[in-house]
Design a protein around this motif. Structure first.
Motif, PDB file in Angstrom:
ATOM      1  N   ARG A 156      16.912  11.694  -4.776  1.00 51.28           N
ATOM      2  CA  ARG A 156      16.174  10.918  -3.780  1.00 51.28           C
ATOM      3  C   ARG A 156      15.661   9.622  -4.408  1.00 51.28           C
ATOM      4  O   ARG A 156      15.070   9.627  -5.491  1.00 51.28           O
ATOM      5  CB  ARG A 156      14.985  11.715  -3.238  1.00 51.28           C
ATOM      6  N   ARG A 157      15.880   8.529  -3.709  1.00 52.95           N
ATOM      7  CA  ARG A 157      15.401   7.242  -4.185  1.00 52.95           C
ATOM      8  C   ARG A 157      13.878   7.162  -4.114  1.00 52.95           C
ATOM      9  O   ARG A 157      13.281   7.496  -3.098  1.00 52.95           O
ATOM     10  CB  ARG A 157      15.988   6.109  -3.347  1.00 52.95           C
ATOM     11  N   THR A 159      11.759   4.487  -3.812  1.00 52.91           N
ATOM     12  CA  THR A 159      11.827   3.053  -3.546  1.00 52.91           C
ATOM     13  C   THR A 159      10.529   2.324  -3.863  1.00 52.91           C
ATOM     14  O   THR A 159      10.547   1.110  -4.092  1.00 52.91           O
ATOM     15  CB  THR A 159      12.224   2.790  -2.086  1.00 52.91           C
ATOM     16  N   ALA A 172      15.706  -9.385   4.198  1.00 50.30           N
ATOM     17  CA  ALA A 172      15.667  -8.103   4.895  1.00 50.30           C
ATOM     18  C   ALA A 172      14.472  -8.028   5.840  1.00 50.30           C
ATOM     19  O   ALA A 172      14.568  -7.484   6.953  1.00 50.30           O
ATOM     20  CB  ALA A 172      15.616  -6.968   3.883  1.00 50.30           C
ATOM     21  N   ARG A 175      15.266 -10.118   8.923  1.00 48.92           N
ATOM     22  CA  ARG A 175      16.247  -9.418   9.766  1.00 48.92           C
ATOM     23  C   ARG A 175      15.583  -8.293  10.545  1.00 48.92           C
ATOM     24  O   ARG A 175      15.803  -8.138  11.752  1.00 48.92           O
ATOM     25  CB  ARG A 175      17.364  -8.854   8.877  1.00 48.92           C
ATOM     26  N   LEU A 176      14.764  -7.507   9.852  1.00 47.99           N
ATOM     27  CA  LEU A 176      14.125  -6.369  10.496  1.00 47.99           C
ATOM     28  C   LEU A 176      13.132  -6.824  11.561  1.00 47.99           C
ATOM     29  O   LEU A 176      13.079  -6.260  12.664  1.00 47.99           O
ATOM     30  CB  LEU A 176      13.425  -5.511   9.443  1.00 47.99           C
ATOM     31  N   SER A 188      10.148   1.577   8.871  1.00 47.31           N
ATOM     32  CA  SER A 188      10.342   2.439   7.708  1.00 47.31           C
ATOM     33  C   SER A 188      11.001   1.682   6.564  1.00 47.31           C
ATOM     34  O   SER A 188      11.698   0.678   6.772  1.00 47.31           O
ATOM     35  CB  SER A 188      11.217   3.641   8.083  1.00 47.31           C
ATOM     36  N   ARG A 190      13.418   2.816   4.897  1.00 48.52           N
ATOM     37  CA  ARG A 190      14.858   2.990   5.079  1.00 48.52           C
ATOM     38  C   ARG A 190      15.436   1.853   5.929  1.00 48.52           C
ATOM     39  O   ARG A 190      16.501   1.322   5.622  1.00 48.52           O
ATOM     40  CB  ARG A 190      15.153   4.339   5.725  1.00 48.52           C
ATOM     41  N   GLU A 191      14.730   1.486   6.986  1.00 44.52           N
ATOM     42  CA  GLU A 191      15.184   0.374   7.826  1.00 44.52           C
ATOM     43  C   GLU A 191      15.207  -0.930   7.031  1.00 44.52           C
ATOM     44  O   GLU A 191      16.144  -1.728   7.140  1.00 44.52           O
ATOM     45  CB  GLU A 191      14.254   0.209   9.025  1.00 44.52           C
ATOM     46  N   LEU A 193      15.511  -1.477   3.793  1.00 44.34           N
ATOM     47  CA  LEU A 193      16.455  -1.559   2.678  1.00 44.34           C
ATOM     48  C   LEU A 193      17.896  -1.316   3.097  1.00 44.34           C
ATOM     49  O   LEU A 193      18.801  -1.433   2.265  1.00 44.34           O
ATOM     50  CB  LEU A 193      16.054  -0.549   1.598  1.00 44.34           C
ATOM     51  N   ALA A 194      18.122  -1.003   4.359  1.00 46.08           N
ATOM     52  CA  ALA A 194      19.494  -0.785   4.835  1.00 46.08           C
ATOM     53  C   ALA A 194      20.318  -2.055   4.602  1.00 46.08           C
ATOM     54  O   ALA A 194      19.919  -3.159   4.973  1.00 46.08           O
ATOM     55  CB  ALA A 194      19.486  -0.422   6.312  1.00 46.08           C
ATOM     56  N   GLY A 195      21.449  -1.889   3.962  1.00 45.18           N
ATOM     57  CA  GLY A 195      22.328  -3.025   3.699  1.00 45.18           C
ATOM     58  C   GLY A 195      22.107  -3.696   2.361  1.00 45.18           C
ATOM     59  O   GLY A 195      22.944  -4.505   1.935  1.00 45.18           O
TER      60      GLY A 195
END
Length: 228
Positions: A156-157, A159, A172, A175-176, A188, A190-191, A193-195
């Motif tokens: 598990r990362r 982060t 990021a 974008r979010l 979140s 996760r949202e 850091l996606a990409g």
């Protein structure tokens, strides 16, 4: 890498601890957030996101709205980092076992070239080995990484025990925010850091895991035992 900033997130609700200001709880007689800040004493600036007061030499800010979550807190902290700072450590405020050597490892791994990463563990590889490694790697292996973070034994990362390139985080965040109508409250990690291209680092140093966070009273007692 020499220059870096540090953003310490200390605004969580700590529901499993009765809503107390968790990062201010002492471990080994020292509040957890102050332990974290001490291990990044060479960072400039050091930024605390949460309720004050902040220790001397540390800038203080707050996420909007207060209690808006880690992504809103990251945005608030990053807004205080100059555009020319090459790296920023993002750290939870409840990491009493964090060490300066662990932060240094993350900084070194952020600067590793793709070839360094491919050949990790190989002694003086011949040219044909290097070519095979590159040929067998994914097409994006030569892309620079956007950040590095530790991973635990289960893969598990962690982060909020990582080092990131500010330009990648700002992109990021924009974008979010655009995808959420301009707001970041409740988003979140996760949202966020996606990409992004993330290098995962396994802790190989001595001592307890630097990403160990204290969510419960039992965690605090365990950290106290490790520090004895």
């Amino acid at each position: 890498m020499g220059a870096y900033a540090a953003v310490v997130l200390a605004g969580g609700a700590a529901r499993r601890m009765g809503g107390r200001d968790k990062p201010t709880l002492p471990v080994g007689g020292v509040p957890m957030r102050e332990r974290v800040l001490a291990e990044v004493a060479d960072a400039s600036p050091r930024i605390l996101v949460g309720a004050g007061p902040a220790p001397a030499g540390v800038r203080l800010t707050r996420e909007v709205p207060p209690g808006g979550g880690p992504v809103a807190a990251i945005a608030a902290g990053l807004a205080m980092v100059d555009a020319d700072v090459p790296a920023v450590a993002l750290l939870a405020g409840d990491l009493p076992l964090l060490t300066r050597s662990a932060v240094g490892e993350l900084l070194r791994r952020l600067d590793d070239s793709p070839v360094d990463e491919l050949l990790c563990g190989l002694d003086d590889p011949p040219a044909d080995v290097l070519l095979r490694q590159l040929d067998d790697s994914p097409a994006d292996v030569c892309d620079p990484v956007d950040g590095v973070c530790f991973v635990d034994g289960a893969g598990r990362r962690q982060t909020l025990c990582g080092v990131w390139r500010p330009v990648a985080l700002r992109t990021a965040l924009h974008r979010l925010a655009a995808g959420r109508g301009g707001g970041l409250a409740g988003a979140s990690l996760r949202e966020l850091l996606a990409g992004l291209v993330v290098r995962e680092v396994t802790w190989s140093g001595g001592g307890p895991p630097p990403w160990f966070d204290c969510d419960t009273e039992r965690d605090v007692r365990r950290a106290e035992e490790w520090l004895r």
